[in-house]
Design a protein around this motif. Structure first.
Motif, short mmCIF file in Angstrom:
data_model
loop_
_atom_site.label_atom_id
_atom_site.label_comp_id
_atom_site.label_asym_id
_atom_site.label_seq_id
_atom_site.Cartn_x
_atom_site.Cartn_y
_atom_site.Cartn_z
N PHE A 176 -18.31 32.43 13.98
CA PHE A 176 -17.81 33.23 15.10
C PHE A 176 -18.95 33.56 16.03
O PHE A 176 -20.01 33.99 15.57
CB PHE A 176 -17.20 34.54 14.59
CG PHE A 176 -15.86 34.35 13.95
CD1 PHE A 176 -14.79 33.81 14.67
CD2 PHE A 176 -15.65 34.72 12.62
CE1 PHE A 176 -13.56 33.66 14.07
CE2 PHE A 176 -14.41 34.56 12.04
CZ PHE A 176 -13.36 34.02 12.76
N ASP A 228 -7.29 33.64 12.21
CA ASP A 228 -8.74 33.51 11.96
C ASP A 228 -9.10 34.28 10.68
O ASP A 228 -8.66 35.42 10.50
CB ASP A 228 -9.54 34.11 13.12
CG ASP A 228 -9.45 33.24 14.38
OD1 ASP A 228 -9.03 32.07 14.22
OD2 ASP A 228 -9.79 33.75 15.47
N GLU A 242 -12.35 35.47 8.21
CA GLU A 242 -13.80 35.55 8.01
C GLU A 242 -14.09 35.17 6.57
O GLU A 242 -13.55 35.77 5.64
CB GLU A 242 -14.28 36.99 8.26
CG GLU A 242 -14.88 37.16 9.62
CD GLU A 242 -15.69 38.44 9.72
OE1 GLU A 242 -16.26 38.86 8.68
OE2 GLU A 242 -15.71 39.01 10.81
#
Ligand code: ADP
Length: 646
Positions: free
Chosen positions: A185, A212, A214
């Motif tokens: 990112f 998305d 992480e």
């Protein structure tokens, strides 16, 4: 070289012990080594499975969120052009799953709704882009956790178009849920990945839902995963990029375009991981098809490693785990070393115990050996009790004592046989001599006898016959006959001829004996007296009995002469008893020499004596049914007694 029994026992005991322990230790060494290696692999596999399950558990909700949103739009529950409703739905999904960093929907017209976590001014931020063919309106709204609007701005410069993004293009092309390549990112500089699902209506794709995620949390998880002391787990992409690593700072590196990218396994600053997996990445491609277990060495340490594909998520990722073997086997190795030392100590102790034991076992054996030596040397009598010992030795002792007794008996017999043999040879010699002598003497005696007979006949034919001369001649004739008889008897006796037993007159025999020895006695100054009452006839060998009497009287005279006794007297007396008559020969000599055993062959006190007379006389007496003995009771004179059956 000969060793003592004790040493042999001790060495054998210790040696056997050591060997046994060595066998056990070495067998357990091999088996434990194998088992530990297997155990290490199992642990690695377990760690791999754990990491895999955790990663799945982490990624799956994101994909589900994407697919749920897709279905919600496809089913018309939320109209795709109802931006407010869509934003609210996406907002809720974002709040439900902490690993999701953003959710968005872009459509074929280029409209875009995007909710994401934000650092400020509120916890969440929404971007809404509305497009018409000529213009685009971009609005940014920050919201609190309760969806309350905190701030809103327009961003006229934002040229973002979802339709040109890889996630959109791939989902559109493949018409199925897809994962993007992992990426960093830009804003957070954290590694992430997106899942995108195409929204279909009436067979046409109207837009794409994207989520998305992480993935730094996976690295956190890996850092907490306890594999072993020095073991580690990471996640590799099929292009060899390291997607997750316990030390997350290792995996993000700047690429040539001043952007950040994932480090490849060939370049990671983790030498062990590099050594473990670089060679598995073939031309930069890591096989994700199947589980691969390998071993490798790094700086002298042996390692085990495992590649375990991440299944169920359609992601080209593989879990890579490694650990040094010693992490699993060191304890066993230490234990083994301890065991070997222990074995050595136990063996040494066993040797000492063996020595002590051998000493204990040997003590009675040694006592037995000493005693046996003493018994064989005659220093200890065989009958003396045996020192405390073993049953077997007691038996051996019995046998030994038997042997000793037998040997002494054998020895005694050999001695007796020797004596008998020498006696036999001497008697034999004497017999031969006596026979020869008797033969030689018989001729002159016969001649004497014949001449005396002739002299008597001549003298008796003379007118004035000399009476004294005739008496002397007749006495001479008697003596010559007696001599002849004695010689014959001697020959018969020596030849073991029993002679003829017949009744005879003892008085006559005693008178003849007196006549025979009278001259000899007076020569030595000895008074030979006969005090004999009339006696009954006895049956026996007259010549042999005469021989006995002559021998007894001669012994008496010799004793007197030899000792030169002051009184020189030999008295022959006799007495008739109911069944036998006894003849005593007493002398005034010195008595019996204490060193002489009477009646025993070859026992003599005389220089030229043979020590056979008395023993032969006793044999003769007994052969004639009588006895011959020495009368100890008769103190003042030396007395031999001859008894003859009547
Ligand atoms: P020998 O006359 O050859 O010695 P004997 O058997 O006749 O053999 O006698 C054995 C021994 O007995 C004699 O040497 C002598 O010591 C002892 N002995 C026999 N008769 C008498 C005796 N009357 N007085 C003392 N000793 C005697």
């Amino acid at each position: 070289m000969k060793f003592s029994l004790g040493l042999v026992l001790a060495i054998s005991l210790a040696g056997l012990q050591f060997l046994a322990i060595l066998i056990v230790v070495s067998t357990s060494f091999v088996t434990s080594e194998k088992a530990m290696l297997q155990h290490a692999r199992d642990l690695l596999a377990e760690a791999g499975a754990n990491a895999s399950a955790h990663s799945n558990g982490f990624l799956k909700p994101a994909r589900e969120a994407a697919e749920l949103s897709k279905r919600v739009i496809e089913s018309g529950i939320i109209a795709e052009d109802d931006t407010a409703q869509l934003e609210q739905f996406l907002f809720q999904s974002l709040q439900n799953e902490s690993q999701i960093s953003g959710l968005y929907y872009g459509d074929e017209s280029g409209n875009f709704v995007y909710v994401m976590r934000s650092d400020g001014p509120a916890a969440f931020r929404t971007k809404i882009m509305r497009r018409d063919p000529t213009s685009v309106r971009t609005e940014l709204i920050w919201r609190g956790p309760d969806f309350a609007e905190v701030e809103a701005v327009l961003d006229p410069d934002d040229r973002f178009d979802p339709r040109s993004r890889p996630w959109y293009e791939t989902a559109k092309a493949e018409r199925t849920t897809i994962w993007t390549e992992p990426y960093i990112f830009f804003s957070s500089q954290q590694p992430g990945i997106s899942v995108a699902a195409p929204v279909m209506r009436d067979g046409e794709m109207t837009g794409v839902i994207g989520v998305d995620i992480e993935i730094s949390t996976i690295s956190n998880f890996l850092s907490q995963l306890a594999i072993s002391d020095r073991g580690s787990a990471l996640i590799l992409n099929d292009n060899g990029d390291v997607i997750a690593h316990p030390d997350m700072t290792q995996i993000i590196v700047p690429d040539g375009d001043a952007n950040l990218s994932f480090v490849s396994i060939q370049e990671i600053d983790d030498p062990v991981a590099k050594a473990a997996f670089t060679r598995l990445a073939n031309d930069g491609v890591v096989s994700i098809e199947r589980e691969t277990q390998t071993e490798f060495a790094y700086q002298g340490d042996r390692y085990v490693s495992l590649l375990k594909p991440l299944l169920g998520m359609d992601l080209p990722w593989t879990i890579a785990v490694y650990a040094p073997e010693s992490d699993f086997t060191q304890d066993i190795k230490d234990n083994r070393t301890r065991n070997i030392w222990l074995a050595a100590i136990i063996s040494f102790a066993a040797a000492l115990a063996g020595l002590a034991l051998a000493e204990l076992i040997l003590r009675p054996v040694r006592a037995f050996a000493v005693r046996t030596a003493l018994v064989s040397q005659g220093e200890v009598p065989a009958a003396e009790p045996l020192p405390e010992t073993y049953k077997e030795l007691e038996k051996a002792n019995e046998t030994l004592i038997d042997q000793i007794a037998q040997r002494r008996e054998a020895d005694a017999k050999i001695l007796e046989l020797n004596r008998d043999l020498s006696h036999f040879s001497r008697v034999n010699l004497m017999g031969q001599m006596a026979t020869g002598l008797a033969h030689e003497l018989s001729q002159p005696l016969t001649a004497i006898s014949q001449n005396v007979d002739a002299a008597i006949s001549t003298a008796s034919q003379q007118k004035d016959t000399n009476k004294d001369l005739l008496d002397i001649l007749s006495e001479l004739d008697d003596q010559a006959h007696l001599g002849g008889d004695i010689l014959r008897a001697l020959r018969g006796f020596v030849r073991k001829d029993q002679g003829e037993a017949a009744p005879f007159d003892v008085n006559e025999l005693l008178a003849q004996t007196e006549r025979l020895l009278h001259h000899e006695a007076s020569t030595h100054g000895i008074a030979l007296r006969f005090d004999v009452p009339p006696l009954p006839m006895v049956t026996g060998n007259r010549i042999q009995i005469a021989q006995v009497l002559i021998n007894l009287i001669r012994n008496a005279m010799e004793a007197i002469t030899e000792a030169d006794s002051p009184v020189k007297e030999v008295l022959v007396s006799a007495k008739a008893k109911p069944k036998a008559l006894e003849i005593w020969v007493d002398d005034s000599g010195p008595g019996i020499d204490p060193d002489v055993t009477l009646f025993k062959q070859f026992e003599t006190s005389k220089k030229d004596g043979m020590g056979l007379g008395l023993s032969i006389c006793r044999t003769i007496a007994e052969a004639n049914g009588g006895r011959l003995w020495f009368d100890r009771e008769h103190k003042d004179r030396t007395r031999f007694c001859l008894s003859l059956p009547v």
